[in-house]
Write an enzyme that holds these catalytic residues in place. Structure first.
Site, PDB file in Angstrom:
ATOM      1  N   ALA A  63       0.888  -1.235  -0.019  1.00  8.15           N
ATOM      2  CA  ALA A  63      -0.023  -0.076   0.006  1.00  8.15           C
ATOM      3  C   ALA A  63       0.948   1.340  -0.175  1.00  8.15           C
ATOM      4  O   ALA A  63       2.101   1.156   0.315  1.00  8.15           O
ATOM      5  CB  ALA A  63      -0.730   0.090   1.374  1.00  8.15           C
ATOM      6  N   GLY A 102      -1.006  -5.545  -0.530  1.00  5.97           N
ATOM      7  CA  GLY A 102      -1.815  -5.324  -1.776  1.00  5.97           C
ATOM      8  C   GLY A 102      -1.118  -5.715  -2.951  1.00  5.97           C
ATOM      9  O   GLY A 102      -1.827  -6.357  -3.725  1.00  5.97           O
ATOM     10  N   GLU A 105      -1.466  -9.233  -3.213  1.00  9.95           N
ATOM     11  CA  GLU A 105      -3.193  -9.493  -3.511  1.00  9.95           C
ATOM     12  C   GLU A 105      -3.316  -9.136  -4.984  1.00  9.95           C
ATOM     13  O   GLU A 105      -4.160  -9.901  -5.571  1.00  9.95           O
ATOM     14  CB  GLU A 105      -3.980  -8.494  -2.372  1.00  9.95           C
ATOM     15  CG  GLU A 105      -3.869  -8.886  -1.075  1.00  9.95           C
ATOM     16  CD  GLU A 105      -4.612  -8.208  -0.046  1.00  9.95           C
ATOM     17  OE1 GLU A 105      -4.315  -6.880  -0.126  1.00  9.95           O
ATOM     18  OE2 GLU A 105      -5.498  -8.608   0.556  1.00  9.95           O
ATOM     19  N   GLU A 125       0.554  -6.914   6.326  1.00  8.41           N
ATOM     20  CA  GLU A 125      -0.413  -6.144   7.137  1.00  8.41           C
ATOM     21  C   GLU A 125      -0.447  -6.461   8.496  1.00  8.41           C
ATOM     22  O   GLU A 125      -0.453  -5.588   9.623  1.00  8.41           O
ATOM     23  CB  GLU A 125      -1.584  -6.359   6.669  1.00  8.41           C
ATOM     24  CG  GLU A 125      -1.579  -5.676   5.349  1.00  8.41           C
ATOM     25  CD  GLU A 125      -1.185  -6.650   4.078  1.00  8.41           C
ATOM     26  OE1 GLU A 125      -0.558  -7.705   4.178  1.00  8.41           O
ATOM     27  OE2 GLU A 125      -1.543  -6.368   2.937  1.00  8.41           O
TER      28      GLU A 125
END
Ligand SMILES: NC(=O)c1ccc[n+]([C@@H]2O[C@H](COP(=O)([O-])OP(=O)(O)OC[C@H]3O[C@@H](n4cnc5c(N)ncnc54)[C@H](O)[C@@H]3O)[C@@H](O)[C@H]2O)c1
Length: 703
Positions: A63, A102, A105, A125
């Site tokens: 992120a 992310g 992901e 995270e």
């Protein structure tokens, strides 16, 4: 299309390149760029498959930390990932560097993943008090099974490409050029359908977990122990459990709900604070990042004892040749033997290969003549903690070290300015206070003397980074930041024993609260005799200067120096480091209370925590006021990295902020009334409490 992402065609493959230096973080521009590039790729009739790749040194590393704590502007990352997953053309993530959070992901949204062998993937995270909030907790278990996914998601640890391939995260390792390899791979899968590659629709890997309902209960109890009060690892388990038991879209919703709860939690705020605080510590108001630094290509360490050996290892592990100087051959051999054993231990655990160990050992040379420092760019002194010895040594170093060499001392309490005054170059003298064991502990307090030159400060801070440490700048005072605070904390803990508590109760209250170790177990590990010797020296020079419990002295007089003596505040079975409550110590404490005429009382655990932790906070406020610490977040980082303070509480000063400084002050005032002068509230604490402010409202103090 945004410049952060570009689309081009190479042969029959559409290539989507994320180019958002330095780490291709998933900013709004990148999310939008990915949406646009995907649309372009879908519409490009000549493209039969689409590749997502990162420009520069990495794939998407996570992120955008600049967006933390703010509502995210659309598009949502789930929309981007959903677009990649639902594409009729195969999508392929081509990974180098790191695919984290992310970033991974996004890769899990693709139908295939290829990577270079040096790549790493992970979902870190949890370390920020969060969980992967864009389908990571739902897709990873579907891809590799619940148990390995739990391991990755609850630890946040990175996985290297080879292991990721074994786990099934990576489909193919690419030797040579990544893009070329990815294009070849794209051509090989171009004609295949994508439906069966959509992770959201798979559930064969979940069968095991569905068949063993005890898995989650067992996993929870193991993680609860390990997490010591941190919530996010447990909430990650909730989310993975949802992946196993709910249809994909419901699981995704559950993940989102848990994410929303976590992102506003005090724990996430604390962990994110700690993350930024570590970076912020490098900013020194009057030593800008542009300050030139002195090149450090070789080092010398004086003293091959507990600290010297570990410090030498830090240099060797960073590839910097280092000469270790001792006074006698046997001391030198013993010291270098410990270094060798430490490296061998790491090799035995499989965390270092023999070749690397040999290279490191070859960088460490021993010497008995101090003249061996003559070529070193930095000299770190780690001899006995005695001013006379250090002064004599620095006077000699002044004559022997080359001009411009940084002269550093590892003293944990002595006056750097007095040491510097023995040289004709006080501007080159600085403290580098490593923590024990120096090859393991990340903290280094960089102690700035009155005359230390700015480029020497900048050099020491950068050297700390080069050695893989967390350097934090502090000023000169007795104990600097960490130890001056720990003195107050330990003193309170010992008073608690006189008043009614026992060491194991105090320690349990603190570890239940989140400290990595109890105060008495810590004393036993470090050696109770260290403080005892210092107190004896101080008593000789400054009688009755400070009030403290005499229990610690009595423990040392009994020869109970700690783990090394198999006895301290606890007893230890031979060869074991497990602290065991000891009736002898209980007897000693009860007798001391009686001698003092104290009626012992039950002390509640939360009172124990306040007495000890607020002692840290009050002293921390004084250090801020005196400008010894630059900012409250520096103190937090010192405590998190050097003293086992729970990161999820954000450090002592951040913790006080979360309690509310008015409430902290009220307790400090109560302790001042009942326990003595040393609880005098720090004026800064009073001022901030009065103004309804927090420590974090203070900017960095000019030094
Ligand atoms: N041990 C800790 O936990 C710790 C933590 C932080 C800082 N420190 C500081 O680090 C320094 C070293 O502590 P330590 O625990 O490693 O001590 P130590 O007693 O284990 O080692 C000191 C070494 O220095 C050698 N030595 C003494 N005088 C010397 C000289 N003139 N030239 C060369 N070598 C000499 C000794 O032979 C000995 O091997 C001290 O200033 C101490 O306060 C210690």
């Amino acid at each position: 299309m945004s410049q952060a992402v570009r689309y081009e065609r190479r042969g029959s493959a559409g290539v989507i390149t994320v180019d958002n230096p330095p780490v291709n973080a998933l900013s709004q521009a990148v999310r939008q760029g990915l949406m646009d590039a995907l649309a372009q790729g879908r519409g490009d009739s000549a493209a039969t498959a689409l590749i997502v790749i990162g420009a520069g040194r990495t794939f998407i590393a996570g992120a955008d930390i600049k967006e933390f704590g703010r509502p995210l502007a659309p598009p949502d990352l789930n929309a981007v990932i959903g677009g990649l997953e639902s594409s009729a053309k195969p999508t392929i993530a081509a990974i180098h560097g790191t695919a984290l959070g992310g970033g991974l992901e996004v890769a899990l949204g693709c139908h295939y993943r290829v990577a270079v062998p040096s790549a790493q993937v992970g979902l870190p995270e949890v370390k920020l008090g969060l969980l992967p909030g864009a389908g990571g907790t739902q897709r990873l278990p579907r891809l590799i099974g619940a148990k390995p996914a739990l391991d990755m998601i609850t630890s946040g640890d990175f996985v290297r490409a080879a292991q990721a391939k074994t786990l099934g995260i990576i489909d193919e390792l690419v030797a040579g050029d990544l893009l070329e390899g990815a294009i070849r791979f794209a051509e090989s899968v171009a004609t295949r359908g994508t439906a069966e590659r959509r992770i959201r629709d798979r559930d064969d890997k979940l069968a095991d977990a569905r068949g063993s309902p005890a898995l989650f209960a067992e996993y929870r109890s193991a993680v609860r122990k390990r997490a010591r009060g941190q919530e996010s690892p447990l909430r990650c388990i909730d989310a993975v459990e949802a992946a196993v038991n709910l249809p994909f879209d419901q699981g995704l919703k559950r993940e989102r709900d848990i994410f929303e709860e976590l992102v506003t939690s005090t724990q996430a705020r604390a962990l994110i604070h700690a993350f930024f605080a570590e970076r912020e510590a490098m900013n020194i108001p009057d030593v800008p990042a542009t300050t030139p630094t002195r090149p450090i290509k070789s080092a010398a360490v004086i003293g091959a004892g507990t600290m010297g050996g570990g410090i030498a290892m830090n240099f060797a592990s960073a590839g910097i040749p280092v000469t270790v100087v001792e006074t006698a051959q046997d001391a030198l051999e013993r010291g270098l033997g410990v270094v060798r054993n430490n490296y061998a231990g790491t090799v035995a655990k499989g965390r270092l290969d023999q070749g690397a160990m040999d290279e490191r050992m070859a960088l460490i040379k021993g010497a008995l003549d101090l003249a061996a420092v003559k070529d070193a760019d930095v000299v770190v002194e780690a001899v006995f903690e005695e001013m006379a010895i250090k002064k004599e040594l620095f006077a000699k170093l002044d004559k022997l070290a080359k001009p411009g060499a940084v002269l550093a001392t590892n003293t944990s309490s002595l006056d750097i300015d007095a040491i510097a005054a023995e040289t004709k170059r006080p501007q080159d003298v600085i403290g580098t206070h490593f923590f024990s064991p120096a090859n393991v502990m990340r903290l280094v307090e960089v102690v700035r003397g009155a005359q230390t030159a700015k480029d020497v400060v900048a050099t020491a801070m950068r050297l700390g980074k080069t050695l893989g440490k967390v350097p934090v700048l502090v000023g000169v005072c007795d104990g600097f930041v960490g130890n001056r605070m720990i003195f107050q904390y330990t003193r309170e803990a010992e008073f608690l024993l006189e008043e009614g508590a026992l060491p194991w109760q105090v320690d349990k209250a603190l570890t239940d609260w989140g400290m990595a170790m109890g105060v008495f177990a810590m004393g036993d590990m470090a050696g109770n005799d260290v403080g005892w010797r210092i107190r004896k020296q101080q008593a000789a020079s400054r009688p009755n200067d400070r009030r403290y419990s005499h229990l610690a002295d009595q423990v040392c007089e009994m020869g109970r120096y700690g783990q090394k003596a198999n006895a301290g505040w606890y007893r230890y079975d031979k060869g074991s480091r497990t602290p065991l409550p000891d009736p002898e110590i209980e007897k000693l404490i009860l007798a001391e209370s009686k001698r003092l005429g104290v009626t012992r009382q039950t002390i509640a655990d939360d009172e124990i925590v306040k007495r000890t932790i607020y002692a840290l906070v009050n002293e921390g406020a004084k250090l801020l006021e005196e400008g010894i610490a630059l900012r409250s977040s520096d103190i937090d980082i010192i405590y998190i990295t050097g003293y086992g303070f729970p990161a999820w509480r954000g450090g002592p000063m951040f913790y006080a902020d979360t309690v509310g400084l008015d409430r902290v002050l009220a307790d400090v005032q109560r302790f001042h009334r009942t326990h003595g002068y040393f609880w005098r509230p720090a004026p800064l604490l009073e001022k901030l409490a009065r103004e309804g402010k927090r420590f974090s409202h203070l900017g960095a103090r000019q030094s």
